[in-house]
Write a protein that holds these residues in place. Structure first.
Motif, short mmCIF file in Angstrom:
data_model
loop_
_atom_site.label_atom_id
_atom_site.label_comp_id
_atom_site.label_asym_id
_atom_site.label_seq_id
_atom_site.Cartn_x
_atom_site.Cartn_y
_atom_site.Cartn_z
N TYR A 5 0.84 -1.18 -0.02
CA TYR A 5 -0.09 -0.04 0.00
C TYR A 5 0.85 1.20 -0.05
O TYR A 5 0.71 2.32 -0.82
N GLU A 6 1.86 1.33 0.80
CA GLU A 6 2.46 2.39 0.86
C GLU A 6 3.62 2.70 -0.17
O GLU A 6 3.53 3.98 -0.95
N GLY A 7 3.91 1.65 -0.92
CA GLY A 7 4.64 1.64 -2.30
C GLY A 7 3.67 2.17 -3.22
O GLY A 7 4.27 2.93 -4.26
N TRP A 8 2.52 1.79 -3.19
CA TRP A 8 1.67 2.41 -4.01
C TRP A 8 1.14 3.88 -4.27
O TRP A 8 1.13 4.71 -5.16
N ARG A 9 0.90 4.06 -3.07
CA ARG A 9 0.20 5.53 -2.64
C ARG A 9 1.27 6.63 -2.39
O ARG A 9 0.98 7.90 -2.85
#
Length: 414
Positions: free
Chosen positions: A347-351
């Motif tokens: 999630y963090e890498g995506w957003r």
């Protein structure tokens, strides 16, 4: 008017409050995350500090991008929202009284509209109604999170409800509790950014212009002005000024206020009538050092805030919610622990980088256009000329503003 259904609220004498996911904050972003997880095997509890009707009562309006509309289509609530909101098929960008205006139209981007404008109570009431018959999602409200303790396998949330202290054991806690996030503070996550020299005056007007299908972004040396169409020949306006000027503007005589507004909008809206209070709020840019820790994730304003120019803020939070829901559902389907850091890193890498790009874009817009230095004035007017005459640049800017650059959540692809 939207009919109000009663969501399932947990009784304080419930013996078992254990769940898979606790969402702290039942605003639009938190409720969107829960709605995206409806029908999964994840047991979700939403903790909201205010009674549900009070949480949904705000009349503030927001711009919704085409991507946000597609996310809500994927969830299954866009048909309920659509009749009650404003729609625009044109966007007009202008620099003060400079005659060069950039106009975006639906032919520049496939789709019926370039964006939408919805009042807070319309969206949140629809989300609450959607969650009302959801067996895996419950509300705990009004509830106040006192503390969160985390070990290798669970987080324990201490919450105060009706004066009683209760403990909830969960695999994951999500902070969706806004820019002053208590969850972020409890986790010791640091933020970076700055407060602007500006505040925004937000209000609603009624006008007599024959058309109400254009969103305006008018840039002035004092700050940008966004004009967003609402149903009933109304517009939500967010007018940026230095702090003292914004305060004086909000407190000024109504007749003088509307006369100044007519000047700043170039008279294109005809006769104006103020139909709401004038609310003043300071502007800041903020990005968390990290969006996640073991058994913790941050979404929306708890993770990032940006200048309201371009109406990007809430749309970023909606994308956070859809993206996190997709990551959690994929992990759950594979039997993985949704609170593990290796899962949350997806999630963090995506957003995080996508949000930082928009934060930088809005900051650059505000600084370039809230400026009277002649070289900067010449540069930005050259940029407006380029957007008008170089179609690839125009399409790139439009896709950036409407959320159609970057990775699209699966919800928006349905």
């Amino acid at each position: 008017m939207l009919a109000k259904q009663q969501p399932k609220v947990i009784q304080t004498d419930s013996l078992n409050l254990d769940c898979d996911l606790v969402i702290v904050g039942g605003g639009i972003v938190g409720a969107t995350l829960a709605a995206a997880l409806k029908g999964t095997s994840l047991k979700v509890i939403i903790i909201e500090a205010r009674p549900l009707q009070e949480a949904a009562a705000k009349t503030q309006a927001y711009a919704f991008s085409p991507l946000s509309s597609r996310i809500y289509q994927g969830i299954g609530i866009w048909k309920q929202i659509f009749p009650h909101i404003g729609k625009y098929s044109n966007i007009s960008l202008s620099d003060a009284d400079f005659p060069q205006t950039v106009k975006f139209e639906t032919k520049d981007l496939p789709g019926e509209h370039l964006g939408y404008v919805a009042q807070h109570h319309v969206v949140l009431t629809t989300l609450q109604n959607y969650l009302a018959d959801c067996p895996n999602i419950s509300w705990l409200c009004p509830g106040e999170v006192v503390d969160v303790a985390t070990d290798e396998y669970f987080s324990t949330v201490e919450v105060k409800v009706n004066g009683e202290q209760r403990l909830i054991k969960t695999k994951l806690v999500v902070g969706a509790d806004g820019a002053r996030s208590h969850i972020r503070s409890l986790a010791g996550i640091k933020t970076r950014g700055w407060k602007y020299w500006q505040s925004c005056v937000a209000f609603t007007i009624k006008h007599t212009a024959p058309q109400n299908n254009t969103a305006f972004e008018r840039f002035w040396p004092s700050g940008p002005m966004g004009v967003l169409p609402l149903p009933g020949n109304r517009c939500q306006i967010v007018w940026t000024h230095p702090h003292a000027e914004a305060k004086a503007l909000a407190e000024s005589d109504e007749k003088a206020f509307l006369a100044k507004l007519t000047t700043y909008t170039g008279g294109v809206l005809g006769d104006l009538e103020l139909v709401s209070d004038r609310l003043v709020f300071p502007v800041q840019l903020m990005q968390c050092d990290r969006y996640i820790k073991p058994r913790l994730a941050l979404v929306g304003d708890a993770a990032h805030c940006c200048h309201p120019v371009g109406g990007q803020g809430l749309n970023l939070g909606i994308r956070d919610a859809a993206s996190l829901a997709q990551v959690l559902q994929a992990a759950q389907q594979k039997g993985q622990d949704i609170g593990k850091i290796k899962i949350l890193k997806r999630y963090e890498g995506w957003r995080k980088l996508e949000n930082l790009t928009i934060l930088g874009f809005t900051d650059l817009l505000d600084r370039i256009f809230s400026n009277s230095w002649l070289p900067v004035v010449a540069l930005r007017r050259l940029g407006l000329w380029g957007m008008n005459n170089l179609r690839p640049l125009k399409i790139f800017a439009l896709k950036l503003m409407t959320g159609l650059l970057g990775k699209t959540p699966k919800l928006a692809q349905r």
